[in-house]
Design a protein around this motif. Structure first.
Motif, PDB file in Angstrom:
ATOM      1  N   ALA A  23       0.824  -1.207   0.000  1.00 36.38           N
ATOM      2  CA  ALA A  23       0.000   0.000   0.000  1.00 36.38           C
ATOM      3  C   ALA A  23       0.859   1.258   0.000  1.00 36.38           C
ATOM      4  CB  ALA A  23      -0.930  -0.017   1.215  1.00 36.38           C
ATOM      5  N   SER A  24       1.990   1.190   0.669  1.00 30.58           N
ATOM      6  CA  SER A  24       2.869   2.362   0.704  1.00 30.58           C
ATOM      7  C   SER A  24       4.313   1.914   0.575  1.00 30.58           C
ATOM      8  CB  SER A  24       2.681   3.134   2.015  1.00 30.58           C
ATOM      9  OG  SER A  24       3.016   2.336   3.129  1.00 30.58           O
ATOM     10  N   VAL A  25       5.031   2.537  -0.323  1.00 39.78           N
ATOM     11  CA  VAL A  25       6.451   2.265  -0.536  1.00 39.78           C
ATOM     12  C   VAL A  25       7.239   3.443   0.027  1.00 39.78           C
ATOM     13  CG1 VAL A  25       8.257   1.857  -2.240  1.00 39.78           C
ATOM     14  CG2 VAL A  25       5.976   0.907  -2.584  1.00 39.78           C
ATOM     15  N   SER A  27       9.456   6.531   0.586  1.00 46.49           N
ATOM     16  CA  SER A  27       9.891   7.530  -0.389  1.00 46.49           C
ATOM     17  C   SER A  27      11.277   8.086  -0.084  1.00 46.49           C
ATOM     18  CB  SER A  27       8.888   8.687  -0.447  1.00 46.49           C
ATOM     19  OG  SER A  27       8.755   9.297   0.832  1.00 46.49           O
ATOM     20  N   GLY A 208       9.590  -2.397  -0.026  1.00 52.17           N
ATOM     21  CA  GLY A 208       8.199  -2.344   0.398  1.00 52.17           C
ATOM     22  C   GLY A 208       7.611  -3.706   0.674  1.00 52.17           C
TER      23      GLY A 208
END
Length: 241
Positions: A23-25, A27, A208
């Motif tokens: 869902a979120s990598v 940054s 991730g």
């Protein structure tokens, strides 16, 4: 009656393509810890690590080189020792490692092994190495050899790290660096660039998904911990009965 043990479907987590799209990598720039295995004033394993550090930073990574001077022998001090705490904190901070050791008596040096021996597989529910990417390198005083990198791969597997396929072994390292400590242009330097590029790619690809990639059925079962989204596994109950 089957001689095969029945699976416990509530702990299964069959891989699906969708699970590899987190869902979120993160940054932030990839974070790398670099370790070397010699305390000599002109340490070629340190010089190779410094060259790797320059490359990673040029690719946009954030890096830390750990200085092993002052690190006590394993079990000769408490984990609260400042050098031990520094090493463990850096490993937890990192998303990937670069390891480089001289080959001594056909193996890695005691200086390098002590650093790994201070990194526990688990401490307070935190695993300082599991799921992190790893690149392995060695320097040689004579002809090219691969004993040290082979040993480092064994250590990386034991520490449950994702070790990349490429590696670097520099023969006659004393001929490969100039007076300023910079690596001379050569096929060995080109291979170093290859290895650092590959490490960056594997880290960006897996960071991730690292926790998912190293999550194990056997551990979930022993801990009584079903995988996330285990509801879809109910249909497997009949297959295991």
């Amino acid at each position: 009656m089957s001689d095969f043990p029945a699976l416990a479907p509530q702990f299964l987590d069959p891989p699906t393509a969708g699970r590899f799209a987190p869902a979120s990598v993160p940054s932030h720039p990839p974070r790398f810890l670099l370790l070397y295995g010699s305390l000599r004033e002109r340490s070629y394993s340190r010089l190779l690590i410094e060259e790797a550090d320059r490359l990673l930073r040029s690719f946009g990574a954030e890096t830390r080189i750990y200085d092993p001077r002052g690190l006590p022998q394993p079990d000769d001090a408490s984990p609260d020792h400042p050098k031990v705490k520094e090493l463990r904190d850096l490993s937890i901070w990192s998303e990937g490692h670069v390891w480089c050791s001289p080959e001594r008596h056909g193996a890695v040096t005691g200086i390098f092994k002590s650093q790994i021996d201070w990194l526990p597989l688990e401490s307070g529910g935190v695993r300082p190495t599991q799921g992190r990417t790893l690149a392995v390198m060695q320097v040689n005083a004579g002809s090219q050899s691969f004993n040290a990198v082979n040993s480092l791969r064994i250590l990386g597997r034991w520490m449950r790290m994702i070790t990349i396929p490429n590696q670097s072994s520099v023969a006659k390292a004393y001929d490969e660096f100039d007076e300023a400590g910079r690596m001379k242009p050569s096929a060995y330097y080109d291979r170093l660039v290859d290895v650092m590029e590959e490490l960056m790619k594997f880290t960006l690809l897996t960071r991730g998904n690292a926790d998912y990639l190293v999550d194990r059925y056997s551990e979930r079962k022993s801990e009584g911990r079903p995988p996330a989204g285990a509801d879809h596994l109910a249909s497997l109950q009949g297959d295991a009965d």
